[in-house]
Every structure is written in structure tokens, then in C-alpha cells.
Design a protein around this motif. Sequence first.
Motif, mmCIF file in Angstrom:
data_model
loop_
_atom_site.group_PDB
_atom_site.id
_atom_site.type_symbol
_atom_site.label_atom_id
_atom_site.label_comp_id
_atom_site.label_asym_id
_atom_site.label_seq_id
_atom_site.Cartn_x
_atom_site.Cartn_y
_atom_site.Cartn_z
ATOM 1 N N PRO A 37 39.345 42.174 38.738
ATOM 2 C CA PRO A 37 38.096 42.681 38.148
ATOM 3 C C PRO A 37 36.958 41.672 38.207
ATOM 4 O O PRO A 37 35.810 42.044 38.478
ATOM 5 N N LEU A 38 37.269 40.390 37.955
ATOM 6 C CA LEU A 38 36.220 39.375 38.062
ATOM 7 C C LEU A 38 35.720 39.282 39.492
ATOM 8 O O LEU A 38 34.515 39.159 39.742
ATOM 9 N N GLY A 39 36.653 39.355 40.450
ATOM 10 C CA GLY A 39 36.243 39.341 41.850
ATOM 11 C C GLY A 39 35.390 40.545 42.196
ATOM 12 O O GLY A 39 34.381 40.419 42.901
ATOM 13 N N LEU A 99 41.797 25.437 42.639
ATOM 14 C CA LEU A 99 41.785 23.999 42.377
ATOM 15 C C LEU A 99 42.035 23.691 40.906
ATOM 16 O O LEU A 99 42.720 22.715 40.562
ATOM 17 N N LEU A 100 41.494 24.509 40.003
ATOM 18 C CA LEU A 100 41.764 24.320 38.583
ATOM 19 C C LEU A 100 43.257 24.487 38.297
ATOM 20 O O LEU A 100 43.821 23.764 37.460
ATOM 21 N N VAL A 118 48.517 30.916 35.737
ATOM 22 C CA VAL A 118 47.494 31.937 35.497
ATOM 23 C C VAL A 118 46.304 31.724 36.424
ATOM 24 O O VAL A 118 45.826 32.652 37.088
ATOM 25 N N LEU A 119 45.805 30.488 36.495
ATOM 26 C CA LEU A 119 44.610 30.197 37.287
ATOM 27 C C LEU A 119 44.859 30.379 38.781
ATOM 28 O O LEU A 119 44.108 31.068 39.477
ATOM 29 N N ALA A 120 45.926 29.744 39.296
ATOM 30 C CA ALA A 120 46.186 29.785 40.734
ATOM 31 C C ALA A 120 46.574 31.184 41.193
ATOM 32 O O ALA A 120 46.243 31.599 42.315
ATOM 33 N N THR A 121 47.270 31.940 40.350
ATOM 34 C CA THR A 121 47.673 33.287 40.743
ATOM 35 C C THR A 121 46.509 34.262 40.636
ATOM 36 O O THR A 121 46.411 35.220 41.416
ATOM 37 N N ALA A 122 45.605 34.052 39.678
ATOM 38 C CA ALA A 122 44.383 34.867 39.627
ATOM 39 C C ALA A 122 43.596 34.693 40.917
ATOM 40 O O ALA A 122 43.042 35.660 41.473
ATOM 41 N N ALA A 123 43.542 33.448 41.414
ATOM 42 C CA ALA A 123 42.883 33.196 42.699
ATOM 43 C C ALA A 123 43.613 33.908 43.831
ATOM 44 O O ALA A 123 42.990 34.496 44.726
ATOM 45 N N LEU A 124 44.946 33.889 43.802
ATOM 46 C CA LEU A 124 45.746 34.515 44.854
ATOM 47 C C LEU A 124 45.506 36.017 44.935
ATOM 48 O O LEU A 124 45.451 36.602 46.028
ATOM 49 N N ALA A 134 35.064 34.439 47.400
ATOM 50 C CA ALA A 134 35.888 33.387 47.998
ATOM 51 C C ALA A 134 35.671 32.066 47.270
ATOM 52 O O ALA A 134 36.624 31.299 47.047
ATOM 53 N N ALA A 135 34.429 31.788 46.895
ATOM 54 C CA ALA A 135 34.134 30.568 46.129
ATOM 55 C C ALA A 135 34.811 30.615 44.757
ATOM 56 O O ALA A 135 35.324 29.593 44.266
ATOM 57 N N PHE A 136 34.832 31.774 44.144
ATOM 58 C CA PHE A 136 35.509 31.949 42.859
ATOM 59 C C PHE A 136 37.007 31.657 42.995
ATOM 60 O O PHE A 136 37.600 30.951 42.166
ATOM 61 N N ALA A 137 37.635 32.174 44.057
ATOM 62 C CA ALA A 137 39.059 31.924 44.285
ATOM 63 C C ALA A 137 39.323 30.437 44.519
ATOM 64 O O ALA A 137 40.315 29.883 44.028
#
Length: 398
Positions: A354-356, A378-379, A221-227, A370-373
Motif C-alpha cells: 500500500p505504501l508503494g 538498507l534499514l 519487517v523492514l527488509a520484507t516490506a521492501a521485498l 524503487a527508492a522507497f524499497a
Amino acid sequence: MRSVATEVDSRRAWLTVAAAFLAGFVVFGITYSFGVFVEPMAAELHASRAATSALFSITGLTFYALGSLTGHLSDRLGPRIVVSTGAVLLGAGLVSTAYIEQMWGGYLTYGIGVGLGAACAYVPTLAIVGGWFTKRRNTALGIAATGTGCGMLIVPPLAASLIEHFGWRNADIILGVGCASLLMICAALTERPPLAPSPAGHSLYRVVRSRAFVMLYISWVLATAALFVPFVFLPAFALDQGASQVMASALISVLGGMSVVGRLGLGVLGNLVGTLRLFKIATFVMGVSYVMWLTATTAYGGLVVFAAVLGFGYGVRIALMPVVLIELFGMQNLGAVLGVFFTATGISAFLGPPLGGFIVDFTGSYRWVAAFAFAMGLLGFFAVLRLKADRVSTSHSV
């Protein structure tokens, strides 16, 4: 009547692979070309980036959440009728989006229409491939899976070129008609597999409640949200830095193309490093790659390198997921376990863009997104860091 032995691993079986490849090409090519539509749609409809990017989130959530349902319908009704329905829904969703006057209309036409069409087209075609093979099943599944990366490589610059010459509304109409036609070809090539899938067993509940599954799920969930953040906002960032529409969309193509390279190199890398260790490395590479975006200057080449590194890590990671699940939980109920795990991507699609978009609207800068991603990536790595390669007992639940 032909026997099962003459049907599996046959020429007919490889036509099924071609259908799955083409369906992945269309579905993921369309889904991940959305980033090139963000700026022109937001400008014409006077919508915020958060509101516009929500289209992608609704599409992704619908697609990934309903995949298990469309797979079940395919088993009951046959894949051909479900894939044909997907062709109509996806094509109609794109064409209808060309006529919206407010963003909420797009949530229905694009978000629900394209998302449901994608679920009907992609999941059934991929699910039946394994039932057509015994000797070359891994090779067949690998070839089928590369269709997604090839779609990401080709469709975004095509969409950008159509937008540049005809506008985003006409681009949607052209893509809608073309994609519906290609998916109808997929439907004609699909057929029930001669080898029926094994029914799900009672241990599924224990698997999905195990600590290992939960850690993998959270990490995904975390890494793919970043992707999903660069999928939606990287082209807009490049445009903001002075790149042309085609050059901006080409970044998604680089990402998709390198994901294909990552999948093709999976066998060699897996033998050298080990499956679970390589999965962790790929997740880490994805996480740290966002530093390149965060520190990018006006040089377009830096964004190309970022897209290439992220794409390679993404390709290795997504191709390894079924193998990791087998290594940790075995073959029993694999289809059901994959179906449950598939929902993690839907959650990521619902959260990430949406968060982005909110971050971009609030700060007025793509640097913070980009910092959010980077933080989310990393999480995702830390969530999976302590997993061990030994077979996990499903008795240890959370």
C-alpha cells in the motif's frame, strides 16, 4: 500396527514432503503472481494502484497472521481436514474474485478468502514434515521449502499467459479450479506425524522480548516490506517500459528461480561464511540490489539482473531464518518462536505494497517506489548488523 521406527524416514514420510512442496508451490505461486493482475484489474475496476495493491496486503496479512492458528487446528483436528478446507477456500476465493464489480469485493474474496485458504494449506503441510524424519530432517525440510520458489518461477508467467488469452477474470477461474484440485491432492497425502512435536515451554515470553529477537523482527519487517514492493510493482514497471505481459511476469519467475538457487547453495555458503554472517550478507545484498531497479533504463536485461540478485539474496535469507533462531535461542520452543516470528511477514505485506502504491499514485513514477524499497532494505540490514553469533541470553529484554 507399524512402529514409529518403521514410519519415520520411510517412503510414506517422503510423500509428506511432496505434499508440503506442492502446497508451497500453489500458495506462493498464486500469492506472488498477483503483480501481473494489478494493471488489468485497476484499469477495469477504475481503481488506484494503492487500492488494488491492498488486495495483496490483505492476503499476506491474513495468510501470515493466521498461520499459527491453522497450525494449532491441524494438531487438534488433523492436517487432512485443515488442508482440504484450505483447498476449498483458496479455490473459491479466486473464482469469486472473477465476479467482483468493485475493489472492496476483492478485499473479501481474494484478500480474506485466498489468504485464509493459503494459511490452511501451507502451514499444516510444512509443520508436519519434521515429525516424519529423524535422520534426514534437514534435507526433507529443504526440499519442501523449494516448492515456494518453484511456484514463483512457474505460476506468474502462466497467469500472465492466461490473462493475455482469456482476460484476468477467466484467469482467476482457471487458476482457482486448478489450485483447489492440486491442494486436494496435498490433503490426501498428509497425515499426522509419528513423532509428536514438543509442547511450548514457559521461556517463549522471554525469548520474544529479548533484544536479539526484537532486532531480528524489526529487520525482517523492514527488509520484507521492501521485498514485497517489486513482487507487486516490478511487472507493472516493466510494462511501463515497453515489455510484454509475459516478459514482465517472467521477472517474478527469475526472482523465484534464483531464490531456489540461493536455498540449494545454502549448505556450502554457510560452511564457508558462518550462519549469522551469511544472513547479514544476504540482507545487505537484498538492500543494495534495489539500486539496480532505481537506476534501470529501458533495457529489460537490467531488470532481469536485478530480479536475479534480489532473488538469490532472498532465497539465502529466508532459508537461514530458522537456523539463525536456533543459533541464537536454541531448539527449545522453536515451533512457537517461529510462529511468532512468522507474523513479521504479515506486517510487511500489510505495509509495503500500500505504501508503494501510494507513492506511485502520488508521484506518477515507479522510480520513487524503487527508492522507497532501497531505503527500507538498507534499514533492515542496519537493524540486524550488530547481532553476534554467541547464544543470546533471554534475560536481556527490551
